[in-house]
Design a protein around this motif. Structure first.
Motif, PDB file in Angstrom:
ATOM      1  N   VAL A 101     -81.471 -88.165 -19.617  1.00  0.00           N
ATOM      2  CA  VAL A 101     -81.719 -87.488 -20.893  1.00  0.00           C
ATOM      3  C   VAL A 101     -82.047 -86.011 -20.663  1.00  0.00           C
ATOM      4  CG1 VAL A 101     -83.267 -87.354 -22.882  1.00  0.00           C
ATOM      5  CG2 VAL A 101     -82.451 -89.581 -22.071  1.00  0.00           C
ATOM      6  N   THR A 102     -82.827 -85.720 -19.619  1.00  0.00           N
ATOM      7  CA  THR A 102     -83.195 -84.333 -19.321  1.00  0.00           C
ATOM      8  C   THR A 102     -81.971 -83.491 -18.997  1.00  0.00           C
ATOM      9  OG1 THR A 102     -85.321 -85.102 -18.440  1.00  0.00           O
ATOM     10  CG2 THR A 102     -84.668 -82.848 -17.920  1.00  0.00           C
ATOM     11  N   MET A 103     -81.058 -84.022 -18.189  1.00  0.00           N
ATOM     12  CA  MET A 103     -79.851 -83.274 -17.825  1.00  0.00           C
ATOM     13  C   MET A 103     -78.907 -83.136 -19.018  1.00  0.00           C
ATOM     14  SD  MET A 103     -80.519 -82.356 -14.815  1.00  0.00           S
ATOM     15  CE  MET A 103     -78.999 -81.631 -14.222  1.00  0.00           C
ATOM     16  N   GLN A 104     -78.905 -84.121 -19.916  1.00  0.00           N
ATOM     17  CA  GLN A 104     -78.114 -83.972 -21.145  1.00  0.00           C
ATOM     18  C   GLN A 104     -78.689 -82.861 -22.029  1.00  0.00           C
ATOM     19  OE1 GLN A 104     -77.881 -87.858 -22.944  1.00  0.00           O
ATOM     20  NE2 GLN A 104     -76.787 -88.740 -21.203  1.00  0.00           N
ATOM     21  N   LEU A 105     -80.010 -82.765 -22.054  1.00  0.00           N
ATOM     22  CA  LEU A 105     -80.656 -81.669 -22.779  1.00  0.00           C
ATOM     23  C   LEU A 105     -80.277 -80.327 -22.159  1.00  0.00           C
ATOM     24  CD1 LEU A 105     -82.655 -80.627 -24.904  1.00  0.00           C
ATOM     25  CD2 LEU A 105     -84.504 -81.051 -23.252  1.00  0.00           C
ATOM     26  N   MET A 106     -80.242 -80.254 -20.828  1.00  0.00           N
ATOM     27  CA  MET A 106     -79.838 -79.025 -20.135  1.00  0.00           C
ATOM     28  C   MET A 106     -78.385 -78.669 -20.456  1.00  0.00           C
ATOM     29  SD  MET A 106     -82.524 -78.007 -18.507  1.00  0.00           S
ATOM     30  CE  MET A 106     -83.221 -78.540 -20.077  1.00  0.00           C
ATOM     31  N   THR A 107     -77.560 -79.700 -20.622  1.00  0.00           N
ATOM     32  CA  THR A 107     -76.164 -79.478 -21.011  1.00  0.00           C
ATOM     33  C   THR A 107     -76.084 -78.791 -22.362  1.00  0.00           C
ATOM     34  OG1 THR A 107     -75.468 -81.471 -19.798  1.00  0.00           O
ATOM     35  CG2 THR A 107     -73.947 -80.605 -21.459  1.00  0.00           C
ATOM     36  N   PHE A 108     -76.869 -79.278 -23.304  1.00  0.00           N
ATOM     37  CA  PHE A 108     -76.895 -78.689 -24.644  1.00  0.00           C
ATOM     38  C   PHE A 108     -77.404 -77.249 -24.597  1.00  0.00           C
ATOM     39  CE2 PHE A 108     -79.301 -77.935 -28.633  1.00  0.00           C
ATOM     40  CZ  PHE A 108     -78.216 -77.944 -29.520  1.00  0.00           C
TER      41      PHE A 108
END
Length: 437
Positions: free
Chosen positions: A409-416
């Motif tokens: 979830v953290t890396m998906q947030l970084m993607t955004f």
């Protein structure tokens, strides 16, 4: 000499010996900045059992410089526009010098914390002053190259820091001595460059903006002192046009520094996957090796090609590639990282490369050239300050997200965050091969 050229002559000048002097004069400050920001992580690891530091105290020591750097950038950026680049240049490294010395001789947590705040204030001041001095002393064809060569000295500091730390740890020097040596070393480059900075002439761009006579040459100065340029139009930073650009420069810098936390997560996971039992020395060496292999080439190639590719395109390309890499890394489970470590390192390396062959370098360059002279340093300082706030968010808030929701979830947030970085980049103009305002 470059210093005696008019604004137009300077704009069409070639890269020469004076510009290498600028690289050393301005770049040594960034070497020191990077060294001081990195080394505190090693120092707190050494100091924690000696001074019995709590988690909160460690967090304060590690983050104090980031917060004070934001205020330093705002302060020096504003003063450089009001009083001139020459009058302010060198004062920031003097502050850094005294902060580093006080850090090395600290006798308590409170003294060390105050010293780190002083160090951060000097580091922050270095961003707008050095960027604007380099930008305003360069020709339009090589401005990106010069400014990014200065910024690339940051990479040298990030290599030298782990190297010195590894030597001291390998030599088994007493911990209560080694941490003081590591902090004290930061004062040496700051002191060495102070004289050079104080001898820098005022930039022709600032002289013209302040309606001062331009120094055509030393031989004819007396004949030209009565000549006055027409007073140029003065701009206000927070008008509609420049506010739009500020969203672009400050927003991109903020988003970069938040997103950069994704690389921090990944590097820690790589170290744990290689050997979770390794000590501080081994982790320091691994971190340095990762930086040399992936980040260093990004700095070098960004400086070499930014004037050909363009700042805006390079930043968009960087943010987009980082977003793709972070999304790919979010698909790995902890077991996948261990089983497919080479693939994980490869994707991480690509993201680390494009951080530097992209927004880490361009967010420093763009605000040094898109704003008019009378607000250039203030705009750069404001952008850098917002960027440091992003680093603070990344360092302190995102670990909570990681702990609660996990790596995916953290890396998906970084993607955004990186996708937002692409979008805000469209708010700024392209300055490739263009003259400064």
């Amino acid at each position: 000499m470059i210093e005696s050229m008019t604004e137009d002559e300077l704009d069409n000048s070639d890269f020469g010996a004076f510009h290498w002097r600028i690289v050393i004069t301005a770049g040594t400050g960034f070497f020191t900045d990077a060294y001081d920001l990195f080394i505190i992580g090693v120092v707190t690891a050494i100091l924690a059992p000696i001074w019995h530091l709590s988690i909160d105290q460690l967090a304060l020591l590690n983050g104090a410089s980031l917060v004070s750097a934001a205020f330093g950038a705002l302060f020096f950026g504003n003063l450089a526009d009001r009083f001139g680049r020459k009058k302010m240049y060198g004062i920031e490294v003097l502050i850094l010098f005294f902060g580093a010395l006080l850090s090395a001789f600290s006798i308590s947590f409170t003294m060390l914390l105050i010293s780190r705040i002083i160090v951060g204030f000097g580091i922050g001041g270095d961003y707008p002053t050095s960027a604007v001095v380099a930008s305003e002393f360069s020709g339009r064809r090589h401005r990106g190259y010069l400014v990014l060569l200065v910024f690339a000295m940051q990479a040298v500091g990030l290599i030298v820091g782990p190297f010195i730390a590894a030597i001291l740890l390998a030599l088994n020097i007493e911990p209560h001595i080694s941490w003081r040596i590591l902090l004290g070393i930061g004062a040496i480059p700051a002191a060495s460059v102070f004289y050079l900075r104080r001898k820098i002439s005022e930039t022709p761009h600032f002289l013209k903006a302040k309606n001062a006579p331009l120094e055509v040459s030393h031989a004819v100065t007396e004949l030209t002192t009565s000549y006055q340029e027409p007073h140029p139009k003065l701009h206000s930073l927070f008008t509609k046009k420049w506010s739009k650009y500020l969203i672009g420069t400050a927003g991109a810098w903020f988003l970069l520094d938040v997103a950069f936390y994704g690389n921090g997560i990944s590097s820690v996971l790589i170290m744990k996957a290689i050997d979770p039992t390794e000590g501080l020395l081994q982790h320091t060496i691994i971190a340095a090796g990762i930086f040399i292999c992936f980040a260093m080439p990004g700095y070098v190639l960004a400086a070499k090609y930014v004037d050909k590719i363009g700042r805006k395109l390079l930043q968009i390309l960087g943010f987009a590639t980082i977003a793709l890499c972070y999304f790919s890394l979010s698909l790995f489970s902890p077991k996948d990282i261990h089983d497919s470590l080479s693939l994980f390192i490869g994707i991480f390396g690509l993201s680390f490369f494009f951080v530097n062959f992209g927004p880490n370098t361009t967010t420093f360059l763009i605000p040094s050239e898109i704003y008019p002279t009378n607000i250039r340093a203030s705009a750069h300082g404001f952008s850098a300050a917002i960027g440091k706030f992003g680093a603070f968010v990344g360092a302190f808030a995102l670990p909570l997200v990681l702990h609660r929701f996990g790596m995916s979830v953290t890396m998906q947030l970084m993607t955004f965050v990186c996708i937002l970085g692409v979008l805000v980049t469209f708010l700024v103009p392209e300055m490739k091969n263009k003259s400064l305002n």
